[in-house]
Design a protein around this motif. Structure first.
Motif, PDB file in Angstrom:
ATOM      1  N   GLY A  50      33.037  17.814  16.970  1.00  0.00           N
ATOM      2  CA  GLY A  50      32.662  17.014  18.268  1.00  0.00           C
ATOM      3  C   GLY A  50      32.545  17.849  19.591  1.00  0.00           C
ATOM      4  O   GLY A  50      33.043  17.806  20.933  1.00  0.00           O
ATOM      5  N   ILE A  51      32.408  18.947  19.066  1.00  0.00           N
ATOM      6  CA  ILE A  51      32.044  20.163  20.735  1.00  0.00           C
ATOM      7  C   ILE A  51      30.150  20.551  20.219  1.00  0.00           C
ATOM      8  O   ILE A  51      29.576  21.053  19.879  1.00  0.00           O
ATOM      9  N   ARG A  52      30.400  20.311  21.556  1.00  0.00           N
ATOM     10  CA  ARG A  52      28.079  20.005  21.985  1.00  0.00           C
ATOM     11  C   ARG A  52      28.535  21.494  22.953  1.00  0.00           C
ATOM     12  O   ARG A  52      29.271  21.880  24.014  1.00  0.00           O
ATOM     13  N   VAL A  53      27.881  22.461  22.406  1.00  0.00           N
ATOM     14  CA  VAL A  53      26.728  23.663  23.036  1.00  0.00           C
ATOM     15  C   VAL A  53      25.660  23.586  23.457  1.00  0.00           C
ATOM     16  O   VAL A  53      24.415  23.769  22.607  1.00  0.00           O
ATOM     17  N   ASN A  54      24.862  24.117  24.726  1.00  0.00           N
ATOM     18  CA  ASN A  54      23.865  23.537  25.032  1.00  0.00           C
ATOM     19  C   ASN A  54      23.453  25.272  26.262  1.00  0.00           C
ATOM     20  O   ASN A  54      24.641  25.797  26.606  1.00  0.00           O
ATOM     21  N   THR A  55      22.430  25.660  26.637  1.00  0.00           N
ATOM     22  CA  THR A  55      22.346  26.711  27.286  1.00  0.00           C
ATOM     23  C   THR A  55      20.829  25.582  28.365  1.00  0.00           C
ATOM     24  O   THR A  55      20.394  24.774  28.485  1.00  0.00           O
ATOM     25  N   VAL A  56      21.314  26.745  29.480  1.00  0.00           N
ATOM     26  CA  VAL A  56      20.592  25.523  30.663  1.00  0.00           C
ATOM     27  C   VAL A  56      19.903  27.166  31.252  1.00  0.00           C
ATOM     28  O   VAL A  56      20.933  28.286  31.726  1.00  0.00           O
ATOM     29  N   SER A  57      19.228  27.382  31.573  1.00  0.00           N
ATOM     30  CA  SER A  57      17.283  28.475  31.898  1.00  0.00           C
ATOM     31  C   SER A  57      17.010  27.917  33.228  1.00  0.00           C
ATOM     32  O   SER A  57      15.751  27.658  33.522  1.00  0.00           O
ATOM     33  N   PRO A  58      17.688  28.806  34.173  1.00  0.00           N
ATOM     34  CA  PRO A  58      17.331  28.262  35.475  1.00  0.00           C
ATOM     35  C   PRO A  58      15.713  29.343  35.943  1.00  0.00           C
ATOM     36  O   PRO A  58      16.089  30.306  34.662  1.00  0.00           O
ATOM     37  N   GLY A  59      15.046  29.029  36.587  1.00  0.00           N
ATOM     38  CA  GLY A  59      13.855  29.306  37.537  1.00  0.00           C
ATOM     39  C   GLY A  59      14.394  30.509  38.422  1.00  0.00           C
ATOM     40  O   GLY A  59      15.344  30.468  38.682  1.00  0.00           O
ATOM     41  N   ARG A  60      13.380  31.139  39.143  1.00  0.00           N
ATOM     42  CA  ARG A  60      13.698  31.411  40.342  1.00  0.00           C
ATOM     43  C   ARG A  60      14.947  30.582  41.336  1.00  0.00           C
ATOM     44  O   ARG A  60      14.037  29.602  41.100  1.00  0.00           O
ATOM     45  N   THR A  61      15.771  30.463  41.473  1.00  0.00           N
ATOM     46  CA  THR A  61      16.490  30.422  42.294  1.00  0.00           C
ATOM     47  C   THR A  61      17.476  30.879  43.309  1.00  0.00           C
ATOM     48  O   THR A  61      18.189  32.466  43.419  1.00  0.00           O
ATOM     49  N   ALA A  62      16.901  30.116  44.290  1.00  0.00           N
ATOM     50  CA  ALA A  62      17.785  30.369  46.256  1.00  0.00           C
ATOM     51  C   ALA A  62      19.440  30.873  45.419  1.00  0.00           C
ATOM     52  O   ALA A  62      19.998  30.090  46.128  1.00  0.00           O
ATOM     53  N   THR A  63      20.003  31.647  46.149  1.00  0.00           N
ATOM     54  CA  THR A  63      21.150  32.188  45.182  1.00  0.00           C
ATOM     55  C   THR A  63      21.518  33.441  46.087  1.00  0.00           C
ATOM     56  O   THR A  63      20.370  34.395  46.327  1.00  0.00           O
ATOM     57  N   PRO A  64      22.119  34.182  46.213  1.00  0.00           N
ATOM     58  CA  PRO A  64      22.584  35.230  47.151  1.00  0.00           C
ATOM     59  C   PRO A  64      22.214  36.482  46.089  1.00  0.00           C
ATOM     60  O   PRO A  64      21.770  37.029  46.352  1.00  0.00           O
ATOM     61  N   GLY A  65      23.059  36.203  45.010  1.00  0.00           N
ATOM     62  CA  GLY A  65      22.122  37.165  43.712  1.00  0.00           C
ATOM     63  C   GLY A  65      21.034  37.012  43.402  1.00  0.00           C
ATOM     64  O   GLY A  65      19.807  38.297  43.347  1.00  0.00           O
ATOM     65  N   GLY A  66      19.751  36.143  43.906  1.00  0.00           N
ATOM     66  CA  GLY A  66      18.596  35.988  43.724  1.00  0.00           C
ATOM     67  C   GLY A  66      17.611  36.921  44.726  1.00  0.00           C
ATOM     68  O   GLY A  66      16.348  37.945  44.748  1.00  0.00           O
ATOM     69  N   GLU A  67      18.247  36.558  46.022  1.00  0.00           N
ATOM     70  CA  GLU A  67      18.178  38.125  47.534  1.00  0.00           C
ATOM     71  C   GLU A  67      18.415  38.717  46.722  1.00  0.00           C
ATOM     72  O   GLU A  67      17.414  39.970  47.443  1.00  0.00           O
ATOM     73  N   GLU A  68      19.104  39.731  46.527  1.00  0.00           N
ATOM     74  CA  GLU A  68      19.468  40.785  46.056  1.00  0.00           C
ATOM     75  C   GLU A  68      18.564  41.231  45.346  1.00  0.00           C
ATOM     76  O   GLU A  68      18.367  42.421  45.325  1.00  0.00           O
ATOM     77  N   THR A  69      17.872  40.840  44.147  1.00  0.00           N
ATOM     78  CA  THR A  69      17.077  41.074  42.989  1.00  0.00           C
ATOM     79  C   THR A  69      15.657  41.290  43.739  1.00  0.00           C
ATOM     80  O   THR A  69      15.263  42.313  43.035  1.00  0.00           O
ATOM     81  N   ARG A  70      15.161  40.391  43.904  1.00  0.00           N
ATOM     82  CA  ARG A  70      14.339  40.212  45.110  1.00  0.00           C
ATOM     83  C   ARG A  70      13.511  41.445  46.009  1.00  0.00           C
ATOM     84  O   ARG A  70      12.744  42.057  46.257  1.00  0.00           O
ATOM     85  N   LYS A  71      15.716  42.006  46.796  1.00  0.00           N
ATOM     86  CA  LYS A  71      14.761  42.779  47.748  1.00  0.00           C
ATOM     87  C   LYS A  71      15.111  43.736  47.031  1.00  0.00           C
ATOM     88  O   LYS A  71      14.235  45.204  47.175  1.00  0.00           O
ATOM     89  N   GLU A  72      15.482  44.270  45.227  1.00  0.00           N
ATOM     90  CA  GLU A  72      15.844  45.626  44.455  1.00  0.00           C
ATOM     91  C   GLU A  72      13.982  45.719  44.209  1.00  0.00           C
ATOM     92  O   GLU A  72      13.539  46.713  43.827  1.00  0.00           O
ATOM     93  N   TRP A  73      13.573  44.381  43.930  1.00  0.00           N
ATOM     94  CA  TRP A  73      12.323  44.430  43.453  1.00  0.00           C
ATOM     95  C   TRP A  73      11.259  45.115  44.657  1.00  0.00           C
ATOM     96  O   TRP A  73      10.427  45.430  44.364  1.00  0.00           O
ATOM     97  N   ALA A  74      11.491  44.459  45.731  1.00  0.00           N
ATOM     98  CA  ALA A  74      10.913  44.776  46.609  1.00  0.00           C
ATOM     99  C   ALA A  74      10.941  45.712  46.647  1.00  0.00           C
ATOM    100  O   ALA A  74       9.246  47.087  47.153  1.00  0.00           O
ATOM    101  N   GLU A  75      11.776  46.623  46.894  1.00  0.00           N
ATOM    102  CA  GLU A  75      11.824  48.496  47.031  1.00  0.00           C
ATOM    103  C   GLU A  75      11.335  48.873  45.729  1.00  0.00           C
ATOM    104  O   GLU A  75      10.592  49.961  45.825  1.00  0.00           O
TER     105      GLU A  75
END
Length: 262
Positions: free
Chosen positions: A178-203
């Motif tokens: 009776g246990i369900r296991v699923n995955t959620v796969s986000p695309g590009r999302t406006a989060t603090p971590g996402g902003e840090e990633t984009r900054k590193e990518w730009a550099e």
């Protein structure tokens, strides 16, 4: 929706005990807030507490990228909540490198520990209790970038690909209980971590002269905007709710059409 239906929906997780890793900001914090609003008791964790911790959540400081951190978290969950009905594995991330061969061995291991093995280890400690109760819902947060992996983050997307494969296998094993296991796969999302990633990518792009693989992060999604933490949280809440009672071993990609697929 009628008033009665609205009241029922706002309390659909009443009596449920939830654990959300990486729940102090971004997607994780949004998931925590929505679970709290819907009546759940929520314990969350991160490597450090921040002012963005949703009010009402119980916080445990832990590094889930380590064996000891996972064990401490599972013990705290048992002590503070007495068991877990919902698990959302949201903690994750990795820093970019200038190419696959530039990624050092310790970064490969770190990416596996945080983005894949953290879930494996925590599930191993929490799933037995769910089996005894013959109910539960587990969500593994992956990344839509697995669909088109880029060299600078291959250690991250490879770990997430392993997580998706593991998630399907675990779902099949736990379904009879009776246990369900699923995955959620986000695309590009406006989060603090996402902003840090984009900054590193730009550099990095500036250092390397900018290749197509590095500039893809600047492309617009077909729906014309980045995702919001709310967008991902709503997908997570649906999958852990009784509204998704016949969904398991699935991967819900929430990316605004960023990664089209057949």
């Amino acid at each position: 929706m009628t008033t009665t239906e609205s009241i029922e929906r706002t309390q659909e997780f009443a009596g449920k005990r939830a654990l959300v890793t990486g729940g102090t900001r971004g997607i994780g914090a949004s998931v925590v807030r929505h679970l709290l609003d819907a009546g759940a008791e929520v314990l969350t964790t991160a490597r450090s507490e921040t002012s963005t911790l949703p009010q009402g959540a119980t916080f445990v400081k832990a590094d889930v990228g380590t064996h000891s951190g996972v064990e401490a978290l599972a013990s705290a969950a048992q002590e503070k909540l007495g068991g877990i009905d919902i698990v959302v594995h949201n903690a994750g991330g990795a820093r970019p490198y200038e190419g696959v061969t530039a990624i050092p061995d310790e970064e490969w291991q770190g990416a596996l520990d945080l983005n894949y093995l953290a879930a494996v280890r925590l599930d191993a400690l929490l799933a037995p209790g769910m089996r005894e109760r013959r109910s539960g819902a587990i969500i593994h947060v992956s990344s839509a970038a697995v669909l088109t992996p880029l060299a600078p983050y291959l250690h991250y997307t490879a770990a997430k690909a392993a997580l998706e494969n593991y998630s399907k296998g675990l779902a099949l094993e736990l379904a009879p209980f009776g246990i369900r296991v699923n995955t959620v796969s986000p695309g590009r999302t406006a989060t603090p971590g996402g902003e840090e990633t984009r900054k590193e990518w730009a550099e990095m792009s500036a250092r390397t002269g900018g290749g197509s693989a590095l500039t893809q992060a600047d492309d617009s999604t077909p729906l014309g905007r980045d995702g919001l933490p709310e967008d991902i949280a709503q997908a997570v809440l649906f999958l852990v709710s009784d509204r998704a009672s016949w969904l398991t071993a699935s991967n819900l990609v929430v990316d605004g059409g960023e990664f089209p697929r057949g």
